[in-house]
Design a protein around this motif. Structure first.
Motif, PDB file in Angstrom:
ATOM      1  N   GLY A  66      88.797  31.674  17.847  1.00 32.76           N
ATOM      2  CA  GLY A  66      88.012  33.006  18.359  1.00 32.76           C
ATOM      3  C   GLY A  66      87.641  33.427  16.612  1.00 32.76           C
ATOM      4  O   GLY A  66      88.872  34.300  16.323  1.00 32.76           O
ATOM      5  N   PRO A  84      80.655  31.239  18.660  1.00 37.55           N
ATOM      6  CA  PRO A  84      80.837  30.981  19.593  1.00 37.55           C
ATOM      7  C   PRO A  84      82.386  31.097  20.857  1.00 37.55           C
ATOM      8  O   PRO A  84      82.478  30.755  22.235  1.00 37.55           O
ATOM      9  CB  PRO A  84      80.703  29.431  19.712  1.00 37.55           C
ATOM     10  CG  PRO A  84      79.657  29.535  19.108  1.00 37.55           C
ATOM     11  CD  PRO A  84      80.408  30.529  17.631  1.00 37.55           C
ATOM     12  N   VAL A  85      83.447  30.241  19.956  1.00 38.26           N
ATOM     13  CA  VAL A  85      84.418  30.660  20.575  1.00 38.26           C
ATOM     14  C   VAL A  85      85.191  32.044  21.341  1.00 38.26           C
ATOM     15  O   VAL A  85      85.724  32.270  22.497  1.00 38.26           O
ATOM     16  CB  VAL A  85      86.002  29.986  19.713  1.00 38.26           C
ATOM     17  CG1 VAL A  85      87.687  30.168  20.543  1.00 38.26           C
ATOM     18  CG2 VAL A  85      85.677  28.350  19.579  1.00 38.26           C
ATOM     19  N   VAL A 102      83.495  34.372  21.624  1.00 41.06           N
ATOM     20  CA  VAL A 102      82.207  34.566  22.917  1.00 41.06           C
ATOM     21  C   VAL A 102      82.569  33.952  24.453  1.00 41.06           C
ATOM     22  O   VAL A 102      82.791  34.500  26.065  1.00 41.06           O
ATOM     23  CB  VAL A 102      80.752  34.046  22.436  1.00 41.06           C
ATOM     24  CG1 VAL A 102      79.805  34.049  24.305  1.00 41.06           C
ATOM     25  CG2 VAL A 102      80.118  34.765  21.389  1.00 41.06           C
ATOM     26  N   ASP A 103      83.581  33.201  24.665  1.00 43.30           N
ATOM     27  CA  ASP A 103      83.529  32.398  25.126  1.00 43.30           C
ATOM     28  C   ASP A 103      84.838  33.097  25.578  1.00 43.30           C
ATOM     29  O   ASP A 103      85.039  32.727  27.353  1.00 43.30           O
ATOM     30  CB  ASP A 103      83.956  30.678  25.177  1.00 43.30           C
ATOM     31  CG  ASP A 103      82.105  30.208  24.877  1.00 43.30           C
ATOM     32  OD1 ASP A 103      81.951  30.425  25.536  1.00 43.30           O
ATOM     33  OD2 ASP A 103      82.895  29.149  24.262  1.00 43.30           O
ATOM     34  N   ILE A 104      85.787  33.607  24.983  1.00 41.82           N
ATOM     35  CA  ILE A 104      86.794  33.922  25.273  1.00 41.82           C
ATOM     36  C   ILE A 104      86.854  35.389  26.774  1.00 41.82           C
ATOM     37  O   ILE A 104      87.193  35.097  27.436  1.00 41.82           O
ATOM     38  CB  ILE A 104      87.533  34.623  23.899  1.00 41.82           C
ATOM     39  CG1 ILE A 104      88.279  33.440  23.698  1.00 41.82           C
ATOM     40  CG2 ILE A 104      88.875  34.998  24.768  1.00 41.82           C
ATOM     41  CD1 ILE A 104      89.160  33.286  22.424  1.00 41.82           C
ATOM     42  N   GLY A 136      84.007  36.357  27.904  1.00 37.45           N
ATOM     43  CA  GLY A 136      82.548  36.450  28.443  1.00 37.45           C
ATOM     44  C   GLY A 136      81.692  37.023  28.076  1.00 37.45           C
ATOM     45  O   GLY A 136      80.795  36.770  29.022  1.00 37.45           O
ATOM     46  N   TYR A 137      80.898  37.379  27.337  1.00 37.02           N
ATOM     47  CA  TYR A 137      80.247  38.229  27.005  1.00 37.02           C
ATOM     48  C   TYR A 137      79.483  36.949  26.565  1.00 37.02           C
ATOM     49  O   TYR A 137      79.788  36.444  25.136  1.00 37.02           O
ATOM     50  CB  TYR A 137      80.678  39.476  25.862  1.00 37.02           C
ATOM     51  CG  TYR A 137      80.953  40.537  26.679  1.00 37.02           C
ATOM     52  CD1 TYR A 137      80.201  42.485  27.071  1.00 37.02           C
ATOM     53  CD2 TYR A 137      82.435  40.654  26.569  1.00 37.02           C
ATOM     54  CE1 TYR A 137      80.811  42.493  27.957  1.00 37.02           C
ATOM     55  CE2 TYR A 137      83.233  42.226  27.451  1.00 37.02           C
ATOM     56  CZ  TYR A 137      82.179  42.870  27.643  1.00 37.02           C
ATOM     57  OH  TYR A 137      82.768  44.263  28.510  1.00 37.02           O
ATOM     58  N   SER A 138      77.908  38.169  25.867  1.00 38.77           N
ATOM     59  CA  SER A 138      77.321  37.208  24.788  1.00 38.77           C
ATOM     60  C   SER A 138      77.065  37.692  23.715  1.00 38.77           C
ATOM     61  O   SER A 138      77.377  39.076  24.082  1.00 38.77           O
ATOM     62  CB  SER A 138      75.492  36.874  25.489  1.00 38.77           C
ATOM     63  OG  SER A 138      74.961  38.309  25.908  1.00 38.77           O
ATOM     64  N   ARG A 160      88.211  40.738  29.083  1.00 35.17           N
ATOM     65  CA  ARG A 160      87.491  40.423  29.547  1.00 35.17           C
ATOM     66  C   ARG A 160      86.153  41.045  29.779  1.00 35.17           C
ATOM     67  O   ARG A 160      86.113  42.852  30.165  1.00 35.17           O
ATOM     68  CB  ARG A 160      87.286  39.371  30.685  1.00 35.17           C
ATOM     69  CG  ARG A 160      88.580  38.302  29.613  1.00 35.17           C
ATOM     70  CD  ARG A 160      88.636  36.514  30.190  1.00 35.17           C
ATOM     71  NE  ARG A 160      89.816  36.287  31.179  1.00 35.17           N
ATOM     72  CZ  ARG A 160      90.428  35.998  29.260  1.00 35.17           C
ATOM     73  NH1 ARG A 160      89.428  35.018  28.207  1.00 35.17           N
ATOM     74  NH2 ARG A 160      91.465  34.978  29.491  1.00 35.17           N
ATOM     75  N   ASP A 205      93.355  32.540  22.609  1.00 34.94           N
ATOM     76  CA  ASP A 205      93.921  33.072  23.922  1.00 34.94           C
ATOM     77  C   ASP A 205      94.980  32.428  25.049  1.00 34.94           C
ATOM     78  O   ASP A 205      95.039  31.063  24.402  1.00 34.94           O
ATOM     79  CB  ASP A 205      92.736  32.189  25.187  1.00 34.94           C
ATOM     80  CG  ASP A 205      92.421  32.576  26.890  1.00 34.94           C
ATOM     81  OD1 ASP A 205      94.128  33.069  26.695  1.00 34.94           O
ATOM     82  OD2 ASP A 205      91.384  32.572  26.751  1.00 34.94           O
TER      83      ASP A 205
END
Length: 204
Positions: free
Chosen positions: A74, A89-90, A92-94, A96-98, A145, A174
């Motif tokens: 991230g 993007p990583v 963002v996935d960690i 959970g937000y857009s 998160r 993460d």
């Protein structure tokens, strides 16, 4: 006229009855034309050079952005006041937000208290004193998160200085799965120790 024209006085009037003057005007005109062409060539060269520099900067920016977005960890870019200007993007996935929910917000939204309340103070002290315990040093911290779940993460912060402009980039990993695996190993070791202890008692 010739002397005045050569000096840049373009409002001068030619004496059409003076052939010597006309000849001198022709010479002055050629001199002015040469100067104009030299100036034009210089401007053209400067324009091309500027275009080349701008193209090189765009290419460099595209490479940096590509590396930022394709990083396996991230990445979050913040200003010297903690405002998020970019996120990959990583990350963002960690969390959970857009991206739209995070961009232009304070990065402290990704931290639980008390770190959330202290973060801006850390930044101010670093900018005022130059002293930091986290720049260039990886450490384990707690993240938050979107679903309010807290989790362990590895954070390394880099400082970017361009002129008087300062920004920071955080690299985030993460540690949730790693912590889960470590706990599983500890549980297995405890069970193994308990089994050995129980076996020893039974033999007695």
């Amino acid at each position: 006229f010739a002397d005045r024209a050569a000096a840049g006085d373009y409002a001068a009037i030619i004496d059409s009855g003076n052939h010597d003057e006309i000849a001198r005007v022709a010479i002055s005109f050629n001199v002015m034309q040469k100067k104009i062409m030299e100036t034009f060539d210089g401007l053209k060269s400067e324009f091309l050079q500027r275009n080349q520099i701008e193209a090189a900067l765009r290419e460099s920016e595209e490479r940096i952005r590509s590396a930022f977005n394709s990083s396996p960890v991230g990445q979050i870019l913040i200003t010297d006041t903690g405002i998020v200007k970019d996120i990959n993007p990583v990350a963002v996935d960690i969390f959970g937000y857009s991206p739209e929910e995070i961009l232009d917000q304070n990065v402290s939204m990704l931290m639980p208290s008390p770190d959330r309340d202290k973060h801006d103070g850390y930044l101010r002290r670093h900018l005022e004193t130059g002293i930091s315990t986290i720049i260039g040093v990886g450490r384990e911290v707690v993240g938050l998160r979107k679903n309010s779940e807290t989790f362990s993460l590895s954070l390394s912060v880099g400082k970017i200085e361009i002129g008087e402009h300062v920004s920071f980039i955080g690299s985030i990993i993460d540690l949730t799965e790693q912590k889960r695996l470590e706990e599983h190993i500890r549980q297995s070791q405890r069970l193994e120790s308990l089994g050995q202890l129980t076996g020893g008692v039974a033999h007695e």
